[in-house]
Every structure is written in C-alpha cells, then in structure tokens.
Design a protein around this motif. Structure first.
Motif, PDB file in Angstrom:
ATOM      1  N   ALA A  41      -3.640  -3.917 -12.951  1.00  0.00           N
ATOM      2  CA  ALA A  41      -3.218  -4.475 -11.670  1.00  0.00           C
ATOM      3  C   ALA A  41      -4.420  -4.792 -10.787  1.00  0.00           C
ATOM      4  O   ALA A  41      -4.453  -5.831 -10.101  1.00  0.00           O
ATOM      5  CB  ALA A  41      -2.281  -3.495 -10.962  1.00  0.00           C
ATOM      6  N   ILE A  42      -5.432  -3.910 -10.786  1.00  0.00           N
ATOM      7  CA  ILE A  42      -6.648  -4.141  -9.993  1.00  0.00           C
ATOM      8  C   ILE A  42      -7.359  -5.410 -10.447  1.00  0.00           C
ATOM      9  O   ILE A  42      -7.900  -6.177  -9.628  1.00  0.00           O
ATOM     10  CB  ILE A  42      -7.583  -2.913 -10.085  1.00  0.00           C
ATOM     11  N   ARG A  43      -7.299  -5.630 -11.774  1.00  0.00           N
ATOM     12  CA  ARG A  43      -7.954  -6.827 -12.333  1.00  0.00           C
ATOM     13  C   ARG A  43      -7.066  -8.064 -12.241  1.00  0.00           C
ATOM     14  O   ARG A  43      -7.410  -9.133 -12.711  1.00  0.00           O
ATOM     15  CB  ARG A  43      -8.331  -6.551 -13.791  1.00  0.00           C
ATOM     16  N   ASN A  44      -5.882  -7.870 -11.635  1.00  0.00           N
ATOM     17  CA  ASN A  44      -4.939  -8.980 -11.432  1.00  0.00           C
ATOM     18  C   ASN A  44      -4.489  -9.617 -12.754  1.00  0.00           C
ATOM     19  O   ASN A  44      -4.298 -10.836 -12.848  1.00  0.00           O
ATOM     20  CB  ASN A  44      -5.565 -10.055 -10.525  1.00  0.00           C
ATOM     21  N   LEU A  45      -4.296  -8.759 -13.766  1.00  0.00           N
ATOM     22  CA  LEU A  45      -3.818  -9.251 -15.059  1.00  0.00           C
ATOM     23  C   LEU A  45      -2.295  -9.339 -15.048  1.00  0.00           C
ATOM     24  O   LEU A  45      -1.631  -8.550 -14.377  1.00  0.00           O
ATOM     25  CB  LEU A  45      -4.274  -8.319 -16.184  1.00  0.00           C
ATOM     26  N   PRO A  46      -1.714 -10.291 -15.765  1.00  0.00           N
ATOM     27  CA  PRO A  46      -0.244 -10.446 -15.754  1.00  0.00           C
ATOM     28  C   PRO A  46       0.489  -9.241 -16.355  1.00  0.00           C
ATOM     29  O   PRO A  46       1.544  -8.850 -15.882  1.00  0.00           O
ATOM     30  CB  PRO A  46      -0.011 -11.711 -16.571  1.00  0.00           C
ATOM     31  N   ASN A  47      -0.083  -8.679 -17.417  1.00  0.00           N
ATOM     32  CA  ASN A  47       0.564  -7.524 -18.069  1.00  0.00           C
ATOM     33  C   ASN A  47       0.124  -6.241 -17.373  1.00  0.00           C
ATOM     34  O   ASN A  47      -0.660  -5.454 -17.901  1.00  0.00           O
ATOM     35  CB  ASN A  47       0.217  -7.473 -19.556  1.00  0.00           C
ATOM     36  N   SER A  48       0.634  -6.046 -16.156  1.00  0.00           N
ATOM     37  CA  SER A  48       0.202  -4.910 -15.344  1.00  0.00           C
ATOM     38  C   SER A  48       1.265  -3.824 -15.219  1.00  0.00           C
ATOM     39  O   SER A  48       1.172  -2.969 -14.351  1.00  0.00           O
ATOM     40  CB  SER A  48      -0.193  -5.403 -13.943  1.00  0.00           C
ATOM     41  N   MET A  49       2.279  -3.895 -16.062  1.00  0.00           N
ATOM     42  CA  MET A  49       3.311  -2.863 -16.087  1.00  0.00           C
ATOM     43  C   MET A  49       3.369  -2.241 -17.487  1.00  0.00           C
ATOM     44  O   MET A  49       3.028  -2.890 -18.492  1.00  0.00           O
ATOM     45  CB  MET A  49       4.671  -3.444 -15.730  1.00  0.00           C
ATOM     46  N   ILE A  50       3.766  -0.992 -17.554  1.00  0.00           N
ATOM     47  CA  ILE A  50       3.882  -0.298 -18.839  1.00  0.00           C
ATOM     48  C   ILE A  50       5.353  -0.197 -19.216  1.00  0.00           C
ATOM     49  O   ILE A  50       6.192   0.200 -18.394  1.00  0.00           O
ATOM     50  CB  ILE A  50       3.268   1.101 -18.774  1.00  0.00           C
ATOM     51  N   THR A  51       5.662  -0.574 -20.437  1.00  0.00           N
ATOM     52  CA  THR A  51       7.036  -0.507 -20.926  1.00  0.00           C
ATOM     53  C   THR A  51       7.055   0.092 -22.323  1.00  0.00           C
ATOM     54  O   THR A  51       6.002   0.312 -22.938  1.00  0.00           O
ATOM     55  CB  THR A  51       7.684  -1.904 -20.941  1.00  0.00           C
ATOM     56  N   ILE A  52       8.243   0.359 -22.822  1.00  0.00           N
ATOM     57  CA  ILE A  52       8.408   0.901 -24.172  1.00  0.00           C
ATOM     58  C   ILE A  52       9.170  -0.118 -25.015  1.00  0.00           C
ATOM     59  O   ILE A  52      10.272  -0.526 -24.652  1.00  0.00           O
ATOM     60  CB  ILE A  52       9.184   2.236 -24.165  1.00  0.00           C
ATOM     61  N   ASN A  53       8.573  -0.541 -26.096  1.00  0.00           N
ATOM     62  CA  ASN A  53       9.239  -1.462 -27.011  1.00  0.00           C
ATOM     63  C   ASN A  53       9.682  -0.705 -28.251  1.00  0.00           C
ATOM     64  O   ASN A  53       8.860  -0.130 -28.964  1.00  0.00           O
ATOM     65  CB  ASN A  53       8.294  -2.601 -27.419  1.00  0.00           C
ATOM     66  N   LYS A  54      10.978  -0.673 -28.463  1.00  0.00           N
ATOM     67  CA  LYS A  54      11.513  -0.032 -29.659  1.00  0.00           C
ATOM     68  C   LYS A  54      11.523  -1.016 -30.815  1.00  0.00           C
ATOM     69  O   LYS A  54      11.964  -2.153 -30.669  1.00  0.00           O
ATOM     70  CB  LYS A  54      12.941   0.469 -29.404  1.00  0.00           C
ATOM     71  N   ILE A  55      11.024  -0.571 -31.944  1.00  0.00           N
ATOM     72  CA  ILE A  55      11.034  -1.409 -33.140  1.00  0.00           C
ATOM     73  C   ILE A  55      12.361  -1.227 -33.848  1.00  0.00           C
ATOM     74  O   ILE A  55      12.711  -0.121 -34.256  1.00  0.00           O
ATOM     75  CB  ILE A  55       9.883  -1.027 -34.098  1.00  0.00           C
ATOM     76  N   PRO A  56      13.142  -2.297 -33.996  1.00  0.00           N
ATOM     77  CA  PRO A  56      14.448  -2.180 -34.659  1.00  0.00           C
ATOM     78  C   PRO A  56      14.290  -1.662 -36.088  1.00  0.00           C
ATOM     79  O   PRO A  56      13.456  -2.148 -36.846  1.00  0.00           O
ATOM     80  CB  PRO A  56      14.992  -3.615 -34.641  1.00  0.00           C
ATOM     81  N   GLN A  57      15.089  -0.655 -36.440  1.00  0.00           N
ATOM     82  CA  GLN A  57      15.055  -0.099 -37.781  1.00  0.00           C
ATOM     83  C   GLN A  57      16.454  -0.087 -38.376  1.00  0.00           C
ATOM     84  O   GLN A  57      17.422   0.205 -37.679  1.00  0.00           O
ATOM     85  CB  GLN A  57      14.498   1.326 -37.760  1.00  0.00           C
ATOM     86  N   LYS A  58      16.518  -0.406 -39.629  1.00  0.00           N
ATOM     87  CA  LYS A  58      17.799  -0.370 -40.326  1.00  0.00           C
ATOM     88  C   LYS A  58      18.259   1.081 -40.451  1.00  0.00           C
ATOM     89  O   LYS A  58      17.514   1.945 -40.886  1.00  0.00           O
ATOM     90  CB  LYS A  58      17.675  -0.994 -41.713  1.00  0.00           C
ATOM     91  N   LYS A  59      19.483   1.351 -40.037  1.00  0.00           N
ATOM     92  CA  LYS A  59      20.019   2.707 -40.067  1.00  0.00           C
ATOM     93  C   LYS A  59      20.269   3.153 -41.504  1.00  0.00           C
ATOM     94  O   LYS A  59      20.978   2.486 -42.264  1.00  0.00           O
ATOM     95  CB  LYS A  59      21.332   2.762 -39.281  1.00  0.00           C
TER      96      LYS A  59
END
Length: 279
Positions: free
Chosen positions: A102-120
């Motif tokens: 965020a200080i560097r004014n980058l677009p990806n300035s939020m943290i999220t969790i990406n779940k990788i879809p897995q076959k059950k």
C-alpha cells in the motif's frame, strides 16, 4: 453358490422389514434371535426387544471405551492426518491490507486467501460384522473401534466415507448358499456419530440378533442346512466382492476377521485401503 443379498436404506427400514416378516419355511422352528442371553455374555443383550431399543437410542454402555480407543488411536496415527494449508496471496480485494504494498501504491495491496479447487475423494465401505459362535463380545468391539478410527482418519484426510454394514454374512457348510443383507448406516458427508454407529459396528447383537432374525425371515432362503447351525461366517472377502459385483475401486469390503488378521493396525489398514483404490 447361490448368494442372497438385500439392501436396506436405514436402520429403521431394516427393523420395520424384519419385524413384519413371518418365519420362512426353512427356519420355522428356529428362534436364536429371540433367545435369552447366554453366560458368559454372547448376545450382549437380554432379548431381541432390548437390541431393537439400543440400536434406535444409541449404544452408550461401551461408548466411553469406543471414544477412548478412537481418541488414543487417532492420536497415535495423527501423522496420517493431512491439513490443507491455505496460502495467503496479494490481491486488489482482500480481508486485510498489505502495508508495504500500500505504501508503494501497488494495486495488489490487500491480502486474500485463494482456495485451490480439489476433487472430493470418496470411499464406500461395506463392513461385514460376523463371527463364529466362539467369538467373544470383545472381538466385535475391538474390530469396530478400529474401523471407526480408520473412518475418522480418512475423513480428516479429506476423504468422504459412506458406510454400510453386512449384518449376516453366513453360508452353509457345503457352500451351496450364502446370505448377506446390507444396511446403510452413514452417508457421504454425514458426520461421524459414534453413539449412533457403536451398535451396528461394534455390538454382537447386530449379528446375533438382527442377522439371525434376517435368516429366520428371509423369504428367499432355500438351503435346509441353515436350520442346523445358522451357517458359517463368510471369512473370504472375495466371495462377497464377487457376488456384490464390486468393480468400482472406491468400494471396499471388509470384515471383523480381516481387521484382526491385520493386527488392528490402523496405519497398515489405511495404507491397504489406499492401495486398493489405486489398483
């Protein structure tokens, strides 16, 4: 070999059918399902009526012991449990800001969790709770506790388990006829309810009350030898697999003898089940 099987969708359906059927011609003079308890404990119940009550309400007498065994064995084999770790990534939208970005004014300035879809992953277990007249109540309990531990660990690994019980796995001594009724006790995605499953998985009356009752009332029974001794346990799993036409690798057939032959070793049995599914 003539192989008789019947599928019940639930415990309630099984009891309703068994209680409504008359004795068949072969077993008309047999009533082992209704006899009083032997000494030492053999049925584990005083009567068929008591068994019907226990299976509906839950078998709580051995529940503490089952829970203890499942807990201890699960702890011993905790290394088999795989935890899916979620790796945080930077994104435009997230649940917490990434301050340096965020200080560097980058677009990806939020943290999220990406779940990788897995076959059950799924596995359907058909468990034959059977034993000769010489097997004690402890034999059924120990095998049942081992199976419940296995199911708990499989589901901890992300494998959904369906569980059915073959509650009368018997054949005549001349191997001309076999009987193997099945009742579903756990569906895919259903929580592992130890109180509900203790009876059908670990109580001798599941076999010696309800299994005997099935044999006494089975309308398709033809072989008169069953009336002499209620048959002999089907210990050879290949006989069951062949006659149930279990070609799907996600369907496995086990019995209390097989679990004992494998030393009640949870890790060893899980590895064998996984090898079967891969083969």
């Amino acid at each position: 070999m003539r192989f008789i099987t019947e599928n019940f969708k639930s415990i309630d359906e099984m009891i309703k059918v068994l209680d409504s059927r008359p004795k068949n011609q072969i077993m008309r003079n047999c009533n082992s399902s209704e006899k009083p308890e032997r000494k030492p404990t053999w049925y584990g119940t005083e009567s068929y009526a008591e068994a019907s009550s226990l299976i509906r309400k839950g078998y709580t007498e051995i529940l503490p012991d089952i829970k203890k065994q499942v807990k201890e064995q699960s702890k011993s084999y905790s290394n088999l449990i795989t935890i899916n770790k979620r790796v945080p990534t930077n994104a435009v939208i997230g649940y917490v800001p990434n301050i340096p970005n965020a200080i560097r004014n980058l677009p990806n300035s939020m943290i999220t969790i990406n779940k990788i879809p897995q076959k059950k992953k799924t596995i359907s277990i058909i468990y034959s709770i059977t034993g000769s007249c010489g097997e004690s109540q402890d034999f059924f309990i120990k095998a049942g506790a081992t199976l419940l531990t296995i199911i708990k660990l499989l589901e901890s690994q992300g494998t959904s388990v369906e569980l059915s019980v073959g509650f009368m796995g018997a054949m005549t001594i001349n191997k001309s006829e076999a009987v193997f009724p099945i009742v579903k006790v756990k569906s895919y995605g259903q929580e592992l309810d130890l109180q509900k499953l203790c009876f059908p998985i670990a109580h001798p009356s599941m076999f010696r009350r309800f299994g005997f009752k099935y044999l006494e009332t089975c309308p398709d029974l033809k072989e008169t030898l069953f009336a002499l001794s209620y048959g002999a346990p089907i210990q050879d799993l290949d006989i069951i697999k062949k006659n149930l036409n279990c070609k799907n690798s996600s369907v496995v057939v086990l019995n209390s003898y097989w679990i004992r032959e494998n030393g009640y070793d949870v890790k060893k049995i899980i590895e064998k089940l996984q090898d079967r599914r891969r083969s």
